[in-house]
Design a protein around this motif. Structure first.
Motif, PDB file in Angstrom:
ATOM      1  N   THR A  85      44.691 -52.126   6.628  1.00 13.43           N
ATOM      2  CA  THR A  85      44.611 -53.407   5.908  1.00 13.43           C
ATOM      3  C   THR A  85      44.592 -53.214   4.401  1.00 13.43           C
ATOM      4  N   TRP A  86      44.551 -51.969   3.966  1.00 12.15           N
ATOM      5  CA  TRP A  86      44.529 -51.660   2.528  1.00 12.15           C
ATOM      6  C   TRP A  86      44.987 -50.216   2.385  1.00 12.15           C
ATOM      7  N   TRP A  87      45.096 -49.759   1.135  1.00 14.11           N
ATOM      8  CA  TRP A  87      45.632 -48.407   0.961  1.00 14.11           C
ATOM      9  C   TRP A  87      44.967 -47.658  -0.178  1.00 14.11           C
ATOM     10  N   ASP A  88      44.600 -46.422   0.072  1.00 18.23           N
ATOM     11  CA  ASP A  88      44.336 -45.427  -0.979  1.00 18.23           C
ATOM     12  C   ASP A  88      44.346 -44.060  -0.300  1.00 18.23           C
ATOM     13  N   PRO A 101      39.196 -55.201   4.246  1.00 20.42           N
ATOM     14  CA  PRO A 101      39.754 -54.497   3.090  1.00 20.42           C
ATOM     15  C   PRO A 101      38.677 -53.670   2.405  1.00 20.42           C
ATOM     16  N   LYS A 102      39.038 -52.440   2.093  1.00 16.08           N
ATOM     17  CA  LYS A 102      38.153 -51.442   1.457  1.00 16.08           C
ATOM     18  C   LYS A 102      37.188 -50.769   2.435  1.00 16.08           C
ATOM     19  N   CYS A 107      48.691 -57.037   4.832  1.00 18.24           N
ATOM     20  CA  CYS A 107      49.128 -55.963   3.936  1.00 18.24           C
ATOM     21  C   CYS A 107      50.472 -56.318   3.327  1.00 18.24           C
ATOM     22  N   VAL A 161      51.683 -51.463   0.933  1.00 18.77           N
ATOM     23  CA  VAL A 161      50.836 -50.865   1.981  1.00 18.77           C
ATOM     24  C   VAL A 161      51.691 -50.505   3.196  1.00 18.77           C
TER      25      VAL A 161
END
Ligand code: URP
Ligand code: ZN
Ligand code: ZN
Length: 489
Positions: A129-132, A100-101, A163, A167
């Motif tokens: 595995t994460w979102w932005d 993550p990140k 997720c 996500v």
């Protein structure tokens, strides 16, 4: 040394047909298929009389040297792809799994570096595995510049790589824009988490706690959720390691409704049941801890039927090896046993023995579910997964009478135990060729470090993902109506 290999007199099997004939390889490619082909001067001639000649297997789900659950999978890209070759598999699609990140592109580059030692061809799904916004952008770059056409989503492993629905929705939508395929590990991670605590607090600390915390309903719910999210967003979806009736029913219903849903089954879920968790030997039980877990026996018949009927299209291994000392990290707590089992060397023989020899699958169906279907779904067909002029010469000469008793003492996988230990399988590779090079022959591995290549997988043509036309929002216009005036306070 001549760059020609002539494979003479075998039964050539593709997903479409079977025929007797010869196959000529020049360098890395198949250059001719026919009857009584002449051997070019200096060619190596291999007699395939009495044997089948198949496209090399494609395992669409492996985890070589994966950092996972506080340790690292024991099989690296060289040992793992070598073991694959010994079993007739010539291409693995492994997983880049960013923490993550961690930027997706950075993780992708790291995995590409690790995989340079591979001995057979390979490719990567990349996990979201994460979102932005950077993940959104990296998905674009991975598809455009790095030949990635599939993204993986873990709906389990809470607190690590899981997720949530937010996500999933963001990533599925983005993959849809790009024409990429979303794949999912379908288990409801919240339920698994809650059940793990409950089972542990009830005093069940050994491996038998593992299946209790991950019952079939947990997989069925997540499978259905992923499929429905994909339906609403109008994107195709691929379920990895479908292990139970509950998930298979969700797949079947969606496919019968016309949704583009694909599903994979692992060789081990077809032949091993959940009694393994009650083994009185802790190590043996722990070596079967994987997710989803092995299921009560009646699920196996449904999975075989799913494969035979085309509801399940691919077979894989989820090859993710942990040796005994690694498994013992969970001696006092089943939740800490690293999840994963071996099998990259065994999948083809297990499928032949239990599938073809029992009449569940024809040799052509075997080729479809071990190679061609994965090549089509992940868009490397006909370069891989076929016997065709111009295709990569990933070829297996398959001896239907060669018998092997699977044992960790003789296998090539870098793990001290095999989940198939003691299983006799009739039908095994005699010779495996990877892009024209003999990499396994007469029981001897001949792989060389670094000879495998990364395989680009472009996104499918837009019509393949044309279900986006079902996106309801695109078809609905706002209602024209008189708006009542607001009353002043
Ligand atoms: O238990 C498993 N399957 N380990 C590897 C990670 C995954 O879930 O695919
Ligand atoms: Zn998984
Ligand atoms: Zn996996």
């Amino acid at each position: 040394m001549s760059k020609h290999v002539l494979i003479r007199g075998g039964t050539l099997v593709t997903a479409d047909d079977e025929r007797r004939g010869d196959l000529l390889i020049e360098g890395e490619h198949i250059v001719a298929i026919g009857d009584s082909l002449a051997a070019p001067s200096g060619a190596r001639v291999i007699d395939a009389g009495g044997a089948y000649v198949l496209p090399g297997g494609i395992d669409p789900h492996t985890h070589m040297e994966l950092p996972f659950m506080g340790t690292v999978a024991s099989e690296d890209f060289f040992s793992g792809t070598s073991a694959a070759a010994a079993g007739g598999t010539t291409m693995c699609i492994d997983f880049v799994i960013p923490a993550p990140k961690e930027p997706l592109i950075e993780a992708y580059r790291k995995w590409r570096g690790w995989a340079e030692k591979a001995a057979c061809d390979y490719s990567f799904h990349v996990a979201v595995t994460w979102w932005d916004d950077t993940v959104h952008a990296d998905m674009g770059e991975l598809t455009r510049a790095h030949g990635v056409n599939s993204f993986k989503h873990f709906m389990a492993y809470k607190g690590a790589i899981m997720c949530d629905d937010e996500v999933l929705v963001s990533s599925f939508r983005r993959a849809g824009e790009l024409g990429a395929l979303c794949t999912v590990h379908a288990e409801n991670g919240e339920l698994v988490w809650a059940l793990q605590q409950q089972v542990f607090e009830a005093g069940i600390t050994g491996p038998e706690g593992h299946p209790l915390s991950r019952p079939p309903e947990v997989e069925g719910e997540a499978a259905n959720r992923a499929i429905r999210i994909a339906e609403v967003l109008g994107v195709p979806v691929y379920l990895v390691h479908t292990s139970c009736i509950d998930a298979l029913e969700a797949v079947t219903r969606a496919r019968l409704e016309g949704q583009r849903v694909f599903a994979e089954v692992l060789a081990q879920h077809l032949v091993i049941d959940d009694s393994v968790y009650r083994d009185r030997d802790w190590d043996r039980a722990a070596h079967h801890v994987m997710s989803p877990p092995f299921r009560p026996k009646h699920h196996q018949a449904a999975l075989w039927a799913g494969l035979a009927s085309g509801m399940l299209q691919t077979t894989a291994t989820d090859h993710c090896c942990f040796c005994t000392p690694q498994k013992r990290m969970g001696l006092a707590d089943f939740r800490k046993i690293p999840n994963g089992t071996n099998g990259v060397e065994d999948r083809m023989a297990v499928l032949w023995h239990h599938g073809v020899r029992t009449g569940r699958l024809t040799p052509s169906e075997f080729v479809a579910v071990t190679s061609s279907n994965a090549a089509k779904i992940f868009n490397v067909y006909p370069r891989k997964g076929s016997l065709a002029v111009g295709a990569d010469a990933d070829v297996v000469i398959w001896d239907p009478n060669k018998t092997r008793t699977i044992s960790a003492a003789t296998h090539h996988q870098n793990i001290d135990v095999s989940i198939y230990d003691g299983m006799e399988v009739i039908g095994n590779p005699a010779v495996t060729l990877s892009r024209g090079r003999v990499v396994y022959e007469d029981g001897q591995l001949k792989t060389e470090r670094g000879t495998g290549r990364y395989v680009d997988r472009p996104c499918h043509a837009p019509y393949w993902a044309a279900q986006k036309l079902r996106n309801r929002l695109a078809e609905v216009k706002p209602v024209e109506r008189a708006v009542p005036e607001r009353e002043e306070d």
